[in-house]
Structure formats: structure tokens, C-alpha cells
Motif scaffolding. Structure first.
Motif, PDB file in Angstrom:
ATOM      1  N   GLU A   4      -2.153   6.301   0.151  1.00 22.34           N
ATOM      2  CA  GLU A   4      -3.157   6.404   1.209  1.00 22.34           C
ATOM      3  C   GLU A   4      -4.035   7.634   0.999  1.00 22.34           C
ATOM      4  O   GLU A   4      -4.646   8.145   1.940  1.00 22.34           O
ATOM      5  CB  GLU A   4      -2.480   6.420   2.580  1.00 22.34           C
ATOM      6  N   ASN A  23      -2.257   0.785  -6.913  1.00 24.17           N
ATOM      7  CA  ASN A  23      -2.338   1.904  -5.982  1.00 24.17           C
ATOM      8  C   ASN A  23      -3.021   3.141  -6.566  1.00 24.17           C
ATOM      9  O   ASN A  23      -3.229   4.111  -5.855  1.00 24.17           O
ATOM     10  CB  ASN A  23      -0.944   2.242  -5.440  1.00 24.17           C
ATOM     11  N   THR A  35      -7.069   1.375   3.614  1.00 21.23           N
ATOM     12  CA  THR A  35      -6.003   1.090   4.584  1.00 21.23           C
ATOM     13  C   THR A  35      -6.348  -0.135   5.423  1.00 21.23           C
ATOM     14  O   THR A  35      -5.500  -1.008   5.652  1.00 21.23           O
ATOM     15  CB  THR A  35      -5.780   2.316   5.493  1.00 21.23           C
ATOM     16  N   SER A  83      -5.976  -3.312   3.298  1.00 17.74           N
ATOM     17  CA  SER A  83      -4.584  -3.718   3.170  1.00 17.74           C
ATOM     18  C   SER A  83      -4.102  -4.425   4.437  1.00 17.74           C
ATOM     19  O   SER A  83      -3.451  -5.475   4.373  1.00 17.74           O
ATOM     20  CB  SER A  83      -3.709  -2.495   2.879  1.00 17.74           C
ATOM     21  N   ALA A  84      -4.450  -3.875   5.579  1.00 19.76           N
ATOM     22  CA  ALA A  84      -4.035  -4.484   6.848  1.00 19.76           C
ATOM     23  C   ALA A  84      -4.641  -5.871   7.037  1.00 19.76           C
ATOM     24  O   ALA A  84      -4.053  -6.729   7.699  1.00 19.76           O
ATOM     25  CB  ALA A  84      -4.431  -3.570   8.010  1.00 19.76           C
ATOM     26  N   GLY A 132      -4.602  -2.146  -1.172  1.00 18.69           N
ATOM     27  CA  GLY A 132      -5.706  -1.258  -0.809  1.00 18.69           C
ATOM     28  C   GLY A 132      -6.818  -1.173  -1.828  1.00 18.69           C
ATOM     29  O   GLY A 132      -7.646  -0.268  -1.773  1.00 18.69           O
ATOM     30  N   LEU A 175       0.866  -1.180   0.000  1.00 14.26           N
ATOM     31  CA  LEU A 175       0.000   0.000   0.000  1.00 14.26           C
ATOM     32  C   LEU A 175       0.902   1.229   0.000  1.00 14.26           C
ATOM     33  O   LEU A 175       1.583   1.510   0.987  1.00 14.26           O
ATOM     34  CB  LEU A 175      -0.895  -0.006   1.240  1.00 14.26           C
ATOM     35  N   THR A 176       0.939   1.958  -1.110  1.00 23.40           N
ATOM     36  CA  THR A 176       1.777   3.153  -1.203  1.00 23.40           C
ATOM     37  C   THR A 176       0.953   4.421  -1.377  1.00 23.40           C
ATOM     38  O   THR A 176       1.486   5.516  -1.232  1.00 23.40           O
ATOM     39  CB  THR A 176       2.771   3.036  -2.385  1.00 23.40           C
ATOM     40  N   ILE A 224     -10.864   6.029   1.643  1.00 26.04           N
ATOM     41  CA  ILE A 224      -9.433   6.077   1.954  1.00 26.04           C
ATOM     42  C   ILE A 224      -9.127   5.225   3.185  1.00 26.04           C
ATOM     43  O   ILE A 224      -8.237   4.368   3.164  1.00 26.04           O
ATOM     44  CB  ILE A 224      -8.968   7.536   2.149  1.00 26.04           C
ATOM     45  N   GLY A 225      -9.876   5.423   4.246  1.00 25.21           N
ATOM     46  CA  GLY A 225      -9.673   4.613   5.445  1.00 25.21           C
ATOM     47  C   GLY A 225      -9.989   3.150   5.211  1.00 25.21           C
ATOM     48  O   GLY A 225      -9.321   2.261   5.744  1.00 25.21           O
TER      49      GLY A 225
END
Length: 196
Positions: free
Chosen positions: A25, A95, A167, A170-171, A119, A22-23, A163-164
């Protein structure tokens, strides 16, 4: 096991966050489709129909068709079709994208977890062949119809918290790895050979 009464085992699909990190964000204004007309199980025609509807309703969102060169195919909407890409080029493309349409009419593709790592929210057909392999909560499912797939893509693109959400997506695969999958496979193979 259910259909034939055979002993079975499974291993989890992995991902490689080092290949697809993830680059980005921030904002993303594109989507992608894994477009492989040479592989019938990838539902190329269905995906094109869905993206045609998607483009009519979201004409400002860029559409990328990846997987193979599409020379000789008529695509009824503006798009980028770079064909096969290197890992770094693919990671950069991921991305830029908010959603990824991945159709597989047989087994679950390896792509959804790769996309999540970068992401990107994958949109898949709502079928057992997909749901039974991964229970990741960030995968979006839709009926395998052009309208339903287009609507699900739009829902992902239109998220107020995109956006959140990217993230968190990705996590969700940050701890998965192919080495862990290999260990599961070898353990299952060993049990099978030993008759356990």
C-alpha cells in the motif's frame, strides 16, 4: 445476438484475491507487460513498441515482461523477463507494479481483474471486445497504437493519488469470485438446455 440473432447469455469474469492480494500500500516503481509472442492475439510487437516509447519518457520506471521466456528476442529497452512465475511470485511482482499493459486482439484477458486485485491499474486497448466484458471503472483504455498506449501508461504512473487509487482498485474486485461466475454459467447453461 446483435450480429447473428442468436439467443445469448453471459457470465462475469471473476478474480481470486487470495491468489493476488494487495500487500503493498506504498510506492510502486515498476510496470509490467503480458508478453507472449507465441500467442499472436496478445500483440507482442505492439506492446514492445509502446514500452519503447514509455521507457524513453520514463526511463527510471522498471519494466517487467511476463508470460513466457523471451530468449532470442531483441527488446530495445532495459527490462526483466522472468518468464512464467508461480502464483506467489506473480503476486509479489504485481505488488511492485503501478500499471500493467495487457493487449488482447480477441477476447478480454483474465489478467485485468487479477491485476486490479493486487492494486495494479490495467491498460487495455479501447475496443468492444474489452469494454463489453468488464465495466470496472479502474481499467484504463487507450487506442491500440504505440503512442496512445505509452501515454496511458505514463498517465497511470504519474497519478498524484496513485497509492490511494491502487487501494480503491483492489477493493473494486474484492467481492468478485470464480464461484459466482460458475453459478452464472451453470444457470445460463440450464436455461439453454431447458429452452428458456
Amino acid at each position: 445476438q446483435r450480429d447473428y440473432g442468436m439467443r445469448t447469455a453471459h457470465y462475469d469474469f471473476g478474480s481470486d484475491p487470495s491468489n493476488y492480494p494487495l500487500t503493498n500500500e506504498g510506492e510502486r516503481g515498476e510496470v509490467l507487460f503480458y508478453a507472449r509472442p507465441s500467442t499472436p492475439r496478445r500483440g507482442f510487437e505492439l506492446g514492445v513498441l509502446a514500452l519503447e516509447l514509455f521507457h524513453r519518457d520514463r526511463p527510471k520506471v522498471g519494466i517487467n515482461l511476463v508470460g513466457q521466456k523471451l530468449k532470442g528476442f531483441t527488446i530495445p529497452f532495459p527490462h526483466s523477463a522472468p518468464g512464467s512465475l508461480s502464483l506467489s511470485e506473480l503476486a509479489a511482482l504485481y505488488n511492485r507494479c503501478r500499471a500493467g499493459l495487457v493487449i488482447s486482439l480477441t477476447n478480454l484477458s483474465l489478467l485485468p481483474l487479477e491485476l486490479l486485485s493486487a492494486g495494479v491499474i490495467p491498460v487495455l486497448g479501447d475496443d468492444e471486445n474489452n469494454r463489453m466484458v468488464s465495466d470496472n471503472p479502474f481499467i484504463e483504455y487507450a487506442e491500440l497504437s504505440p503512442r496512445a498506449l505509452a501515454d496511458r501508461l505514463m498517465a497511470v504512473v504519474d497519478r498524484a493519488d496513485a497509492i490511494g487509487h491502487a487501494t480503491l482498485a483492489s477493493a473494486s474486485v474484492g467481492e468478485s469470485s470464480w464461484s459466482a461466475s460458475a453459478e452464472q454459467f451453470l444457470a445460463a447453461f440450464d436455461r439453454g438446455v431447458r429452452g428458456r
